[in-house]
Design an enzyme around this catalytic site. Structure first.
Site, mmCIF file in Angstrom:
data_model
loop_
_atom_site.group_PDB
_atom_site.id
_atom_site.type_symbol
_atom_site.label_atom_id
_atom_site.label_comp_id
_atom_site.label_asym_id
_atom_site.label_seq_id
_atom_site.Cartn_x
_atom_site.Cartn_y
_atom_site.Cartn_z
ATOM 1 N N TYR A 236 -10.997 -3.772 9.701
ATOM 2 C CA TYR A 236 -12.050 -3.464 8.730
ATOM 3 C C TYR A 236 -11.533 -3.663 7.330
ATOM 4 C CZ TYR A 236 -9.925 1.241 8.239
ATOM 5 O OH TYR A 236 -9.075 2.288 8.012
ATOM 6 N N TYR B 72 0.781 -1.233 0.000
ATOM 7 C CA TYR B 72 0.000 0.000 0.000
ATOM 8 C C TYR B 72 0.816 1.288 0.000
ATOM 9 C CZ TYR B 72 -3.750 -3.268 0.605
ATOM 10 O OH TYR B 72 -4.623 -4.306 0.404
#
Length: 430
Positions: free
Chosen positions: A430, A149
């Site tokens: 999440y 990322y």
């Protein structure tokens, strides 16, 4: 942002066109269709190497999935399931002194049969462009692979602690806490986790609101949870009889010892007294010689509550990743510990946050930020600015690593200003 805007914001046309060129269809999942939702969830489970979800598990998860903006990538030659998935929703991120709208990204998967075709890039850059178009200043996610990322401007910003406790050795040393600890059934536990998380999440930067499906799973009520029946819950009631803390946990026998490991799923407390009472329960539990927990703040007081600090192993690791899109909206959303007047030169290869920004923090801790042509005092990338944003990473650490450039007195001022009173934490995935 309205509910409809949040869930049906269109797919990013750049990523859609990029994937069309390699024969792939990139589209929103129809949340009114159980079949489409179930296909998305099955592809998500496959992507994370989970077992094939049962019909009951799919039905239980639909409520959560319907509340999100779900996208799939489809290959007409590969069957009906998406070969890649992503979903997102706009939520509140707790920051020092307030909250900020954040575009939360989850369920990022690419089928092993379709790797190295630019699909992950299309998904992630598409989400960044969609968030920017929707006017959301910050993007966040939790990650299973930490090396992916950074290339998209994300950085680990909210580190957490994984703790392993030798309870037989630790010994409780703190004073007893007034109030009571009681067991709670799993249905009540889910409700109490939800309520106390909402009450307490404003105390530390990095937290986001939870959702019903998350609390059901932590309480052992997920229908596909193999350990669900083993989940136990305790609640702490203060002197007034108000529930101020809860813990979900399981016990597993250590082979050949007739002793047990207490595995904590989550601890949620609204007061320091509640946390101390729960930790005393863990340390003093009969027949338990080891306890484990993850996603704790790095300044958790447990080592200072026991007689032998060496009995508490603490492993700090990345968890909450952030990515600034709008520098002005993000930096003015939080408060700061010290006055500051600097020009930040921010490099963003994707262009969202690039520029020079004068940041002035007054005695009240509030910032004013504006674009400027003035010479830079600090040079850094968007990932580095995102890393220090919540107060969990020190600018001085990044400077020592060669990732932030400035004179030493400027680094000191930046570090002091961005610090947080309490370590940030993100207590859920999440």
């Amino acid at each position: 942002m309205s509910e409809s805007h949040r869930t049906v914001h269109p797919v990013d046309p750049t990523s859609q066109q990029r994937l069309q060129k390699v024969g792939l269809e990139y589209r929103l999942i129809d949340t009114t269709s159980d079949a489409d939702l179930d296909g998305f969830q099955r592809a998500d489970a496959r992507g994370f190497h989970d077992q094939e979800p049962t019909g009951e598990a799919l039905a239980q998860s639909r409520e959560t999935t319907r509340e999100r903006r779900n996208l799939g990538v489809f290959d007409a030659t590969a069957g009906r399931l998406p070969i890649a998935t992503v979903n997102s929703w706009v939520t509140s991120l707790t920051v020092p002194g307030g909250e900020l709208d954040m575009w939360a990204i989850s369920s990022v998967t690419v089928a092993s049969t379709h790797r190295r075709r630019g699909i992950a890039r299309a998904l992630l850059e598409g989400e960044l462009r969609a968030a920017s178009a929707a006017g959301v200043p910050m993007v966040g996610l939790t990650v299973s692979e930490a090396t992916i990322y950074g290339r998209y401007g994300f950085s680990s910003a909210v580190p957490v602690a994984r703790m392993t406790i030798d309870t037989a050795r630790a010994g409780w040393a703190a004073a007893p806490v007034a109030g009571r600890l009681l067991y709670t059934d799993r249905e009540e536990l889910a409700d109490q986790l939800a309520r106390l998380h909402d009450v307490s999440r404003g105390a530390r930067a990095g937290q986001i609101p939870g959702w019903r499906g998350r609390w059901l799973r932590l309480a052992g009520l997920g229908v596909d949870d193999k350990d669900g029946a083993a989940v136990r819950g305790i609640r702490y009631l203060d002197a007034d009889g108000t529930v101020q803390g809860v813990m979900a946990y399981t016990l597993s026998e250590i082979p050949g010892q007739f002793r047990f490991e207490l595995r904590i799923r989550t601890i949620v407390t609204a007061t320091d007294e509640a946390l101390r009472a729960i930790w005393q329960f863990v340390i003093s539990h009969d027949l338990v010689t080891r306890a484990t927990v993850d996603l704790r703040p790095v300044d958790d007081p447990l080592p200072w509550l026991v007689a032998d600090q060496r009995a508490v192993g603490v492993e700090v690791h990345d968890h909450g990743w952030l990515r600034i899109l709008d520098v002005v909206a993000s930096l003015t959303a939080r408060t700061y510990q010290r006055p500051l007047d600097v020009v930040l030169a921010v490099d963003d290869p994707l262009g969202f946050a690039s520029g020079r920004w004068r940041m002035r923090v007054g005695a009240d801790g509030r910032a004013q930020v504006e674009s400027t042509d003035d010479a830079a005092d600090v040079t850094l990338g968007v990932a580095e600015l995102s890393a220090i944003f919540a107060g969990g990473v020190r600018a001085s650490s990044l400077a020592a690593a060669g990732r932030v450039q400035a004179e030493s007195h400027v680094i000191d001022a930046l570090t002091a200003a961005f610090a947080a009173d309490r370590a940030p934490v993100l207590s859920i995935w999440y």
